[in-house]
Design a protein around this motif. Structure first.
Motif, PDB file in Angstrom:
ATOM      1  N   SER A  98      47.054  51.974  59.398  1.00 41.15           N
ATOM      2  CA  SER A  98      48.306  51.808  60.146  1.00 41.15           C
ATOM      3  C   SER A  98      47.945  51.655  61.618  1.00 41.15           C
ATOM      4  CB  SER A  98      49.218  53.023  59.948  1.00 41.15           C
ATOM      5  OG  SER A  98      49.558  53.168  58.601  1.00 41.15           O
ATOM      6  N   TRP A 116      45.882  50.496  53.605  1.00 37.60           N
ATOM      7  CA  TRP A 116      45.838  51.884  54.035  1.00 37.60           C
ATOM      8  C   TRP A 116      45.751  52.133  55.531  1.00 37.60           C
ATOM      9  CZ3 TRP A 116      41.766  50.052  50.938  1.00 37.60           C
ATOM     10  CH2 TRP A 116      40.534  49.951  51.555  1.00 37.60           C
ATOM     11  N   ALA A 131      46.201  45.692  64.842  1.00 42.27           N
ATOM     12  CA  ALA A 131      46.735  44.713  63.892  1.00 42.27           C
ATOM     13  C   ALA A 131      46.315  43.293  64.264  1.00 42.27           C
ATOM     14  CB  ALA A 131      48.256  44.816  63.834  1.00 42.27           C
TER      15      ALA A 131
END
Length: 139
Positions: free
Chosen positions: A106, A104, A112
Motif C-alpha cells: 500500500s 499486498w 505507486a
C-alpha cells in the motif's frame, strides 16, 4: 527489437560488446538502487510508503545481485546460461514488483509511481539482454 535499434542503444554493432554493455548497465543501475535502499531505507521507506525493513533486505539482495551481474559483464564472453539466468531473474523481479503492488503493498503516491517504473526498467533490461544474446548466437 531489430539489430539496428539494438546497435543504436548499445552504441556498437558487435553483439558481444552489446551484451556486456547491457549487463554492465543493469549492474550499475541495480547496484545504485540497492545501495540507496541500504543507505537510506528510512527516508526512502517513508517517501515510497514501503516498510524500511523490506527496503533493507531488498537493498542487500540487489547489491549482491548487481555484483554478480557486474562480474558476468566483466567476462570477455559471458556464458549464455548465466546470462539467461539474469534475464529470467529480471523478468521475475518485474512481475513480482507489479504483483506486490497489486496484491499486498500500500505505497504512497511516489511508491505507486516508482514501483511500476522500476519494474518496467528491469523488464527493459531483460528485453535488451535477450536481444543481444540472440544477436550473439546469430553472429
Amino acid at each position: 527489437m531489430s539489430a539496428a535499434q539494438l546497435a543504436v542503444l548499445a552504441r556498437t554493432t558487435e553483439p558481444q560488446t552489446m551484451l556486456r554493455r547491457f549487463l554492465a548497465l543493469d549492474a550499475a543501475v541495480t547496484g545504485a538502487n540497492g545501495l540507496a535502499y541500504l543507505a537510506a531505507s528510512g527516508p526512502l521507506g517513508r517517501l515510497l510508503g514501503v516498510d524500511q525493513g523490506l527496503l533493507l533486505v531488498l537493498g542487500l539482495l540487489l547489491t549482491v545481485y548487481a555484483a554478480a551481474v557486474a562480474l558476468l559483464a566483466s567476462r570477455p564472453a559471458p556464458p549464455a546460461l548465466p546470462v539467461r539466468a539474469v534475464i529470467e531473474v529480471n523478468l521475475a523481479w518485474a512481475a513480482l514488483s507489479l504483483a506486490a503492488l497489486a496484491l499486498w503493498l500500500s505505497p504512497s503516491t511516489a511508491g505507486a509511481v516508482w514501483i511500476p517504473v522500476q519494474a518496467l526498467t528491469v523488464a527493459a533490461f531483460a528485453l535488451v539482454q535477450y536481444a543481444a544474446l540472440r544477436a550473439r548466437r546469430q553472429d
